[in-house]
Design a protein around this motif. Structure first.
Motif, PDB file in Angstrom:
ATOM      1  N   VAL A   1       0.879  -1.163   0.000  1.00 59.31           N
ATOM      2  CA  VAL A   1       0.000   0.000   0.000  1.00 59.31           C
ATOM      3  C   VAL A   1       0.918   1.215   0.000  1.00 59.31           C
ATOM      4  CG1 VAL A   1      -1.764   1.288   1.249  1.00 59.31           C
ATOM      5  CG2 VAL A   1      -1.829  -1.212   1.221  1.00 59.31           C
ATOM      6  N   THR A   2       0.797   2.059  -1.010  1.00 59.49           N
ATOM      7  CA  THR A   2       1.688   3.209  -1.142  1.00 59.49           C
ATOM      8  C   THR A   2       1.022   4.537  -0.802  1.00 59.49           C
ATOM      9  OG1 THR A   2       1.165   3.440  -3.492  1.00 59.49           O
ATOM     10  CG2 THR A   2       3.064   2.051  -2.913  1.00 59.49           C
ATOM     11  N   GLY A   3      -0.271   4.523  -0.607  1.00 61.96           N
ATOM     12  CA  GLY A   3      -0.972   5.751  -0.270  1.00 61.96           C
ATOM     13  C   GLY A   3      -2.471   5.541  -0.299  1.00 61.96           C
ATOM     14  N   TYR A   4      -3.185   6.637  -0.185  1.00 62.62           N
ATOM     15  CA  TYR A   4      -4.647   6.602  -0.187  1.00 62.62           C
ATOM     16  C   TYR A   4      -5.179   7.781  -0.988  1.00 62.62           C
ATOM     17  CZ  TYR A   4      -4.129   3.257   3.591  1.00 62.62           C
ATOM     18  OH  TYR A   4      -3.783   2.160   4.326  1.00 62.62           O
ATOM     19  N   ALA A   5      -6.358   7.616  -1.555  1.00 64.65           N
ATOM     20  CA  ALA A   5      -7.073   8.684  -2.252  1.00 64.65           C
ATOM     21  C   ALA A   5      -8.511   8.690  -1.717  1.00 64.65           C
ATOM     22  CB  ALA A   5      -7.044   8.457  -3.756  1.00 64.65           C
ATOM     23  N   PRO A   6      -8.671   9.048  -0.430  1.00 63.18           N
ATOM     24  CA  PRO A   6      -9.987   8.910   0.205  1.00 63.18           C
ATOM     25  C   PRO A   6     -11.013   9.944  -0.250  1.00 63.18           C
ATOM     26  CG  PRO A   6      -8.365   9.710   1.781  1.00 63.18           C
ATOM     27  CD  PRO A   6      -7.652   9.500   0.492  1.00 63.18           C
ATOM     28  N   GLU A   7     -12.263   9.554  -0.078  1.00 63.86           N
ATOM     29  CA  GLU A   7     -13.400  10.445  -0.295  1.00 63.86           C
ATOM     30  C   GLU A   7     -14.575   9.903   0.492  1.00 63.86           C
ATOM     31  OE1 GLU A   7     -15.653   9.572  -4.263  1.00 63.86           O
ATOM     32  OE2 GLU A   7     -13.510   9.442  -4.684  1.00 63.86           O
ATOM     33  N   SER A   8     -15.515  10.769   0.772  1.00 68.68           N
ATOM     34  CA  SER A   8     -16.757  10.362   1.426  1.00 68.68           C
ATOM     35  C   SER A   8     -17.907  10.745   0.526  1.00 68.68           C
ATOM     36  CB  SER A   8     -16.924  11.051   2.790  1.00 68.68           C
ATOM     37  OG  SER A   8     -16.010  10.538   3.723  1.00 68.68           O
ATOM     38  N   SER A   9     -18.718   9.765   0.150  1.00 69.32           N
ATOM     39  CA  SER A   9     -19.905  10.058  -0.653  1.00 69.32           C
ATOM     40  C   SER A   9     -21.077  10.331   0.289  1.00 69.32           C
ATOM     41  CB  SER A   9     -20.221   8.897  -1.590  1.00 69.32           C
ATOM     42  OG  SER A   9     -20.481   7.732  -0.847  1.00 69.32           O
ATOM     43  N   PHE A  10     -22.016  11.158  -0.166  1.00 71.36           N
ATOM     44  CA  PHE A  10     -23.170  11.481   0.671  1.00 71.36           C
ATOM     45  C   PHE A  10     -24.453  11.495  -0.146  1.00 71.36           C
ATOM     46  CE2 PHE A  10     -21.301  15.564  -0.624  1.00 71.36           C
ATOM     47  CZ  PHE A  10     -22.391  16.200  -1.197  1.00 71.36           C
ATOM     48  N   GLU A  11     -25.540  11.206   0.550  1.00 71.13           N
ATOM     49  CA  GLU A  11     -26.894  11.331   0.019  1.00 71.13           C
ATOM     50  C   GLU A  11     -27.725  12.028   1.079  1.00 71.13           C
ATOM     51  OE1 GLU A  11     -28.615   7.593  -1.091  1.00 71.13           O
ATOM     52  OE2 GLU A  11     -26.927   7.062  -2.374  1.00 71.13           O
ATOM     53  N   ALA A  12     -28.490  13.023   0.648  1.00 70.41           N
ATOM     54  CA  ALA A  12     -29.304  13.775   1.600  1.00 70.41           C
ATOM     55  C   ALA A  12     -30.556  14.287   0.917  1.00 70.41           C
ATOM     56  CB  ALA A  12     -28.502  14.952   2.169  1.00 70.41           C
ATOM     57  N   GLU A  13     -31.492  14.688   1.747  1.00 69.63           N
ATOM     58  CA  GLU A  13     -32.643  15.453   1.293  1.00 69.63           C
ATOM     59  C   GLU A  13     -32.301  16.909   1.566  1.00 69.63           C
ATOM     60  OE1 GLU A  13     -36.354  12.537   2.195  1.00 69.63           O
ATOM     61  OE2 GLU A  13     -35.455  13.529   3.916  1.00 69.63           O
ATOM     62  N   LEU A  14     -32.568  17.785   0.617  1.00 68.19           N
ATOM     63  CA  LEU A  14     -32.189  19.190   0.748  1.00 68.19           C
ATOM     64  C   LEU A  14     -33.054  19.882   1.796  1.00 68.19           C
ATOM     65  CD1 LEU A  14     -30.494  21.572  -0.119  1.00 68.19           C
ATOM     66  CD2 LEU A  14     -32.016  21.905  -2.047  1.00 68.19           C
ATOM     67  N   ASP A  15     -32.480  20.043   2.991  1.00 70.12           N
ATOM     68  CA  ASP A  15     -33.163  20.714   4.100  1.00 70.12           C
ATOM     69  C   ASP A  15     -32.816  22.199   4.029  1.00 70.12           C
ATOM     70  OD1 ASP A  15     -33.807  21.869   6.599  1.00 70.12           O
ATOM     71  OD2 ASP A  15     -33.675  19.919   7.581  1.00 70.12           O
ATOM     72  N   LYS A  16     -33.802  23.036   3.732  1.00 64.65           N
ATOM     73  CA  LYS A  16     -33.584  24.465   3.520  1.00 64.65           C
ATOM     74  C   LYS A  16     -33.109  25.195   4.771  1.00 64.65           C
ATOM     75  CE  LYS A  16     -37.772  24.709   1.972  1.00 64.65           C
ATOM     76  NZ  LYS A  16     -39.065  25.193   1.471  1.00 64.65           N
ATOM     77  N   ALA A  17     -33.309  24.613   5.950  1.00 61.30           N
ATOM     78  CA  ALA A  17     -32.900  25.252   7.194  1.00 61.30           C
ATOM     79  C   ALA A  17     -31.544  24.774   7.698  1.00 61.30           C
ATOM     80  CB  ALA A  17     -33.961  25.010   8.276  1.00 61.30           C
TER      81      ALA A  17
END
Length: 173
Positions: A64-80
């Motif tokens: 293992v020579t490194g990492y290319a991390p990310e976090s995916s997300f799913e949401a409902e658009l809460d206006k507040a």
């Protein structure tokens, strides 16, 4: 949140908290909980591997020579919700480069930081990739989807849940 850490049992998603800095150009960060409207936030470390097969060996070797991390997300658009609105603005305004960047904190609520009342946390610079900044089918809530693309190395430290402040490990010690 109690000062008592829950160190028993299987960790659940509500014990791994994430905060987004919704004022990245301000003098001090404004940490807002990523939660309201969000039904998924999944981190992928995306390890980078190097495979080699040397001439004197029958079998290859991998590292293992490194990492290319990310976090995916799913949401409902809460206006507040300030996090939802910050992400939606990045997509709606089609922001790129430094305008699409901020920081995220990942807080492990079951692991004590360097002192009582502090929690282990990692601060990570991210670029926001907003795939869907708010759209969907008729009669349904607007979707907000995308990824936090990690930039560089994380910074280990302490998070104080009462004051919503992060202190780098070198400064916390």
């Amino acid at each position: 949140m109690s000062d008592e850490l829950n160190k028993t049992g299987i960790a659940t998603r509500d014990e791994l908290l994430s905060y987004l800095d919704t004022a990245p150009t301000a003098e001090a960060p404004t940490w807002n909980l990523i939660g309201q409207g969000f039904n998924d936030l999944t981190e992928a470390l995306n390890p980078i591997r190097k495979d080699s097969h040397y001439i004197h060996q029958k079998n290859g070797t991998s590292s293992v020579t490194g990492y290319a991390p990310e976090s995916s997300f799913e949401a409902e658009l809460d206006k507040a919700d300030p996090v939802c609105m910050f992400i939606a603005d990045v997509g709606r305004e089609r922001k790129t480069g430094s305008e699409s960047e901020t920081a995220i904190l990942i807080v492990y609520t079951w692991i004590q930081g360097s002192a009582v009342g502090k929690l282990l946390a990692y601060k990570q610079r991210v670029a926001i990739l907003a795939d869907n900044p708010g759209s969907g089918k008729g009669g349904e809530s607007l979707a907000l989807t995308g990824s936090f693309l990690y930039k560089g190395d994380p910074v280990k430290g302490d998070f104080d849940p009462k004051t919503k402040t992060f202190t780098e490990a070198s400064a916390a010690a």
